[in-house]
Write an enzyme that holds these catalytic residues in place. Structure first.
Site, PDB file in Angstrom:
ATOM      1  N   GLU A   1     -83.249  11.788  17.176  1.00  0.00           N
ATOM      2  CA  GLU A   1     -82.336  11.711  18.323  1.00  0.00           C
ATOM      3  C   GLU A   1     -81.135  12.629  18.118  1.00  0.00           C
ATOM      4  O   GLU A   1     -80.694  13.320  19.048  1.00  0.00           O
ATOM      5  CB  GLU A   1     -81.915  10.256  18.559  1.00  0.00           C
ATOM      6  CG  GLU A   1     -83.110   9.434  19.043  1.00  0.00           C
ATOM      7  CD  GLU A   1     -82.838   7.950  19.266  1.00  0.00           C
ATOM      8  OE1 GLU A   1     -81.801   7.471  18.786  1.00  0.00           O
ATOM      9  OE2 GLU A   1     -83.660   7.294  19.924  1.00  0.00           O
ATOM     10  N   ASP A  51     -81.611  -7.198   9.571  1.00  0.00           N
ATOM     11  CA  ASP A  51     -82.022  -6.128   8.657  1.00  0.00           C
ATOM     12  C   ASP A  51     -81.967  -6.510   7.179  1.00  0.00           C
ATOM     13  O   ASP A  51     -82.704  -5.953   6.367  1.00  0.00           O
ATOM     14  CB  ASP A  51     -81.088  -4.925   8.834  1.00  0.00           C
ATOM     15  CG  ASP A  51     -81.469  -4.064  10.018  1.00  0.00           C
ATOM     16  OD1 ASP A  51     -82.432  -4.411  10.720  1.00  0.00           O
ATOM     17  OD2 ASP A  51     -80.794  -3.039  10.234  1.00  0.00           O
ATOM     18  N   GLY A  85     -70.842 -10.964   8.934  1.00  0.00           N
ATOM     19  CA  GLY A  85     -71.315  -9.854   9.756  1.00  0.00           C
ATOM     20  C   GLY A  85     -70.998 -10.095  11.221  1.00  0.00           C
ATOM     21  O   GLY A  85     -70.777 -11.243  11.640  1.00  0.00           O
ATOM     22  N   PHE A 114     -75.962  -7.487  15.504  1.00  0.00           N
ATOM     23  CA  PHE A 114     -76.892  -8.103  16.465  1.00  0.00           C
ATOM     24  C   PHE A 114     -77.277  -9.531  16.071  1.00  0.00           C
ATOM     25  O   PHE A 114     -77.318 -10.422  16.910  1.00  0.00           O
ATOM     26  CB  PHE A 114     -78.169  -7.262  16.572  1.00  0.00           C
ATOM     27  CG  PHE A 114     -77.977  -6.008  17.347  1.00  0.00           C
ATOM     28  CD1 PHE A 114     -78.007  -6.022  18.728  1.00  0.00           C
ATOM     29  CD2 PHE A 114     -77.756  -4.796  16.709  1.00  0.00           C
ATOM     30  CE1 PHE A 114     -77.819  -4.867  19.456  1.00  0.00           C
ATOM     31  CE2 PHE A 114     -77.569  -3.630  17.421  1.00  0.00           C
ATOM     32  CZ  PHE A 114     -77.606  -3.661  18.802  1.00  0.00           C
TER      33      PHE A 114
HETATM   34  C1  LIG Z   1     -77.838   5.208  13.834  1.00  0.00           C
HETATM   35  C2  LIG Z   1     -78.705   4.026  14.109  1.00  0.00           C
HETATM   36  C3  LIG Z   1     -79.573   4.026  15.188  1.00  0.00           C
HETATM   37  C4  LIG Z   1     -80.370   2.921  15.469  1.00  0.00           C
HETATM   38  N1  LIG Z   1     -81.197   2.957  16.563  1.00  0.00           N
HETATM   39  C5  LIG Z   1     -81.907   1.851  16.896  1.00  0.00           C
HETATM   40  C6  LIG Z   1     -82.677   1.801  18.083  1.00  0.00           C
HETATM   41  O1  LIG Z   1     -82.747   2.776  18.835  1.00  0.00           O
HETATM   42  N2  LIG Z   1     -83.351   0.643  18.376  1.00  0.00           N
HETATM   43  C7  LIG Z   1     -83.274  -0.444  17.558  1.00  0.00           C
HETATM   44  O2  LIG Z   1     -83.862  -1.485  17.885  1.00  0.00           O
HETATM   45  N3  LIG Z   1     -82.580  -0.419  16.418  1.00  0.00           N
HETATM   46  C8  LIG Z   1     -81.877   0.685  16.070  1.00  0.00           C
HETATM   47  N4  LIG Z   1     -81.138   0.711  14.922  1.00  0.00           N
HETATM   48  C9  LIG Z   1     -81.219  -0.443  14.010  1.00  0.00           C
HETATM   49  C10 LIG Z   1     -80.392  -1.602  14.500  1.00  0.00           C
HETATM   50  O3  LIG Z   1     -79.086  -1.181  14.832  1.00  0.00           O
HETATM   51  C11 LIG Z   1     -80.369  -2.662  13.419  1.00  0.00           C
HETATM   52  O4  LIG Z   1     -81.695  -3.072  13.190  1.00  0.00           O
HETATM   53  C12 LIG Z   1     -79.520  -3.851  13.804  1.00  0.00           C
HETATM   54  O5  LIG Z   1     -78.181  -3.458  13.960  1.00  0.00           O
HETATM   55  C13 LIG Z   1     -79.634  -4.965  12.763  1.00  0.00           C
HETATM   56  O6  LIG Z   1     -78.769  -6.005  13.105  1.00  0.00           O
HETATM   57  P1  LIG Z   1     -78.053  -6.851  11.956  1.00  0.00           P
HETATM   58  O7  LIG Z   1     -77.294  -7.940  12.638  1.00  0.00           O
HETATM   59  O8  LIG Z   1     -79.049  -7.216  10.929  1.00  0.00           O
HETATM   60  O9  LIG Z   1     -77.040  -5.829  11.266  1.00  0.00           O
HETATM   61  P2  LIG Z   1     -75.883  -4.933  11.879  1.00  0.00           P
HETATM   62  O10 LIG Z   1     -75.964  -4.870  13.361  1.00  0.00           O
HETATM   63  O11 LIG Z   1     -75.913  -3.652  11.128  1.00  0.00           O
HETATM   64  O12 LIG Z   1     -74.566  -5.716  11.483  1.00  0.00           O
HETATM   65  C14 LIG Z   1     -74.143  -5.864  10.145  1.00  0.00           C
HETATM   66  C15 LIG Z   1     -72.731  -6.423  10.175  1.00  0.00           C
HETATM   67  O13 LIG Z   1     -72.375  -6.872   8.878  1.00  0.00           O
HETATM   68  C16 LIG Z   1     -71.067  -6.442   8.564  1.00  0.00           C
HETATM   69  N5  LIG Z   1     -70.980  -6.422   7.082  1.00  0.00           N
HETATM   70  C17 LIG Z   1     -71.783  -5.779   6.212  1.00  0.00           C
HETATM   71  N6  LIG Z   1     -71.421  -6.070   4.937  1.00  0.00           N
HETATM   72  C18 LIG Z   1     -70.388  -6.933   5.025  1.00  0.00           C
HETATM   73  C19 LIG Z   1     -69.579  -7.608   4.065  1.00  0.00           C
HETATM   74  N7  LIG Z   1     -69.786  -7.490   2.751  1.00  0.00           N
HETATM   75  N8  LIG Z   1     -68.583  -8.410   4.509  1.00  0.00           N
HETATM   76  C20 LIG Z   1     -68.339  -8.566   5.817  1.00  0.00           C
HETATM   77  N9  LIG Z   1     -69.088  -7.946   6.787  1.00  0.00           N
HETATM   78  C21 LIG Z   1     -70.089  -7.148   6.383  1.00  0.00           C
HETATM   79  C22 LIG Z   1     -70.968  -5.090   9.250  1.00  0.00           C
HETATM   80  O14 LIG Z   1     -69.627  -4.721   9.428  1.00  0.00           O
HETATM   81  C23 LIG Z   1     -71.684  -5.409  10.574  1.00  0.00           C
HETATM   82  O15 LIG Z   1     -70.794  -6.020  11.468  1.00  0.00           O
HETATM   83  C24 LIG Z   1     -80.320   1.793  14.624  1.00  0.00           C
HETATM   84  C25 LIG Z   1     -79.458   1.784  13.531  1.00  0.00           C
HETATM   85  C26 LIG Z   1     -78.652   2.881  13.264  1.00  0.00           C
HETATM   86  C27 LIG Z   1     -77.698   2.854  12.086  1.00  0.00           C
END
Ligand SMILES: Cc1cc2nc3c(=O)[nH]c(=O)nc-3n(C[C@H](O)[C@H](O)[C@H](O)COP(=O)(O)OP(=O)(O)OC[C@H]3O[C@@H](n4cnc5c(N)ncnc54)[C@H](O)[C@@H]3O)c2cc1C
Length: 446
Positions: free
Chosen positions: A182, A311, A23, A26
């Site tokens: 939003e 997440d 990934g 964040f």
């Molecule tokens: C439209 C939208 C609006 C949002 N608004 C807010 C907000 O206002 N405030 C807030 O705090 N949060 C918000 N969020 C939530 C927030 O973006 C997430 O909680 C946050 O991005 C989680 O971080 P993460 O690192 O867990 O996952 P993510 O940031 O989603 O990153 C996941 C990564 O994993 C990669 N990935 C997934 N599966 C695979 C695989 N099999 N192989 C290789 N790579 C893979 C993806 O490409 C991505 O790079 C929002 C989310 C969305 C979709």
């Protein structure tokens, strides 16, 4: 032509512990930022070559920001890390016995594995909705939705058929969480200030924006007070809110609800749920409701060398019996702490337990209005919450260039009401839209 067997991950050997991170969101970015290159080799595998700032995705979908302004290339983020290796691949499996992860072009061994894959849209098994609705999870989704909206307005401007025009002008958003709210607010602003000038032939009183949710209030994750304010703002903007309402089916032209109501629309946006993006290979008992069960070191149940953050992880505690909210802060804080703990391991120091620092939550409802739940159960609303929203989002946006672009765009829009990116670069081809298909075909001819 290039064949798959001509490709491989091509990761250099190392004597340092290798951390494989799946990934580039964040969680992954904040983990990697804090892992020193002289102590670890970091291999990041992600199916996107950029770090996306999803909270501003709805802005791209509604022509307020260009896609590049909310994404930062992963390679650029870590160009000062000497032992960082990014590979633009999707991970397809994990083998915890061999300690490898696999991809379409080979596998890589890990000493530590961190799964930070976030979420994907949850259609609750409804294949028809999955096929026909618009998700809003990635930049591609936002660009497709922007194309779809602009194409719909173009076609509505051309048709003399009132029923067809109505289907093009109705927009249904399923899910009244922050994304749905939003998006609805932003579309309503567009309807009021931008579209009537662009399409003087069209009567935009006919454009209906429906925001529907199965629960009994908008913004269910926020406080009832914030919900109430947001509800009032949306009504003022002319958004049609339908609560306690469940979508049953969508064939690409008509949304049908469980209670029998139907709305003709070419555009259903699905913001009604997400599930963790888990990967094949770990035992079923490590996953609960689509998220990996982790302890307060983010170790996945039964493993000491495999972690899930953000997440895709669920860390239960007395304070958070259902785990943390799926927002950016838990991912940022877990990534940062896990890096610190891996460094502690190298020094034979005890690990620190994760304790989530809740900074509150914010949602914007159109221009100059927002709601905010602050720590300590305080709620802000209106202009002051909007200013807070603006600065928090600019602050967390990665990259100085991006911050500047977004701030400039905002200032421009605040004074002019304009949306600068109303362009169709890549037409969205809807299976059901024969007219749109023919238009796209004609326009592609040189
Ligand atoms: C439209 C939208 C609006 C949002 N608004 C807010 C907000 O206002 N405030 C807030 O705090 N949060 C918000 N969020 C939530 C927030 O973006 C997430 O909680 C946050 O991005 C989680 O971080 P993460 O690192 O867990 O996952 P993510 O940031 O989603 O990153 C996941 C990564 O994993 C990669 N990935 C997934 N599966 C695979 C695989 N099999 N192989 C290789 N790579 C893979 C993806 O490409 C991505 O790079 C929002 C989310 C969305 C979709």
């Amino acid at each position: 032509m290039l064949q798959l067997d001509q490709l491989s991950l091509n990761i250099p050997d190392t004597t340092k512990p290798r951390v494989v991170v799946i990934g580039g969101g964040f969680g992954a970015v904040n983990l990697t930022k804090n892992l020193p290159s002289d102590q670890f080799q970091v291999v990041m595998l992600s199916k996107q070559n950029y770090h996306g700032f999803w909270p501003l995705l709805y802005q791209v979908a509604t022509a307020g920001l260009e896609p590049e302004s909310i994404g930062e290339p992963i390679r650029k983020l870590f160009d000062d890390h000497s032992d960082f290796h990014f590979r633009f691949v999707r991970v397809t499996g994990i083998d915890p016995v061999a300690k490898t992860v696999s991809t379409l072009i080979g596998s890589v061994r890990y000493d530590y594995l961190v799964i930070a894959t976030g979420t994907k849209s949850n259609y609750f098994g409804n294949k028809e909705i999955e096929q026909n609705a618009f998700g809003l999870k990635h930049l591609t989704d936002a660009v497709n939705l922007r194309s779809q909206l602009l194409q719909s307005f173009e076609q509505a401007n051309l048709t003399q058929d009132p029923a067809l025009r109505q289907g093009l002008l109705n927009i249904v958003i399923a899910g009244a969480g922050p994304t749905g709210v939003e998006l609805a607010g932003s579309l309503a602003e567009m309807r009021q200030h931008v579209l009537p000038k662009d399409y003087p032939n069209l009567d935009f009183r006919q454009m209906n924006i429906y925001l529907v949710d199965g629960l009994d209030r908008v913004l269910p994750p926020m406080s009832p007070e914030a919900s109430q304010h947001a509800h009032g703002y949306l009504l003022k903007l002319g958004v049609n809110i339908k609560l306690n309402k469940l979508v049953d089916s969508y064939d690409g032209t008509t949304v049908r609800f469980k209670d029998g109501e139907e709305i003709p629309t070419q555009t259903l946006v699905w913001a009604a749920g997400v599930t963790g993006a888990t990967i094949e290979g770990l035992p079923a008992e490590t996953v609960e409701r689509g998220r990996y069960l982790v302890n307060d070191f983010n170790q996945i149940l039964g493993y000491t060398d495999i972690f899930a953050i953000g997440d895709v992880a669920v860390m239960k505690s007395d304070k958070w019996p259902k785990g943390h909210p799926q927002v950016a802060q838990p991912a940022i804080q877990q990534g940062t702490l896990l890096a610190e703990n891996l460094v502690r391991q190298r020094r034979n120091e005890a690990w620190k337990h994760f304790d989530y620092f809740d900074k509150g939550s914010l949602a914007i409802v159109g221009r100059a209005r927002a709601v905010a739940d602050l720590p300590g159960k305080h709620t802000l609303s209106g202009f002051i919450a909007w200013i807070a929203w603006l600065f928090v989002h600019i602050y967390y946006l990665v990259g100085f260039r991006n911050k500047l672009i977004v701030l400039t765009n905002w200032a421009y829009r605040l004074f002019t009401y304009q949306r600068g990116t109303r362009i169709i670069i890549q037409p969205y081809i809807n299976d059901h839209d024969k007219v749109g298909q023919e238009f796209a075909r004609q326009q592609a001819i040189d």
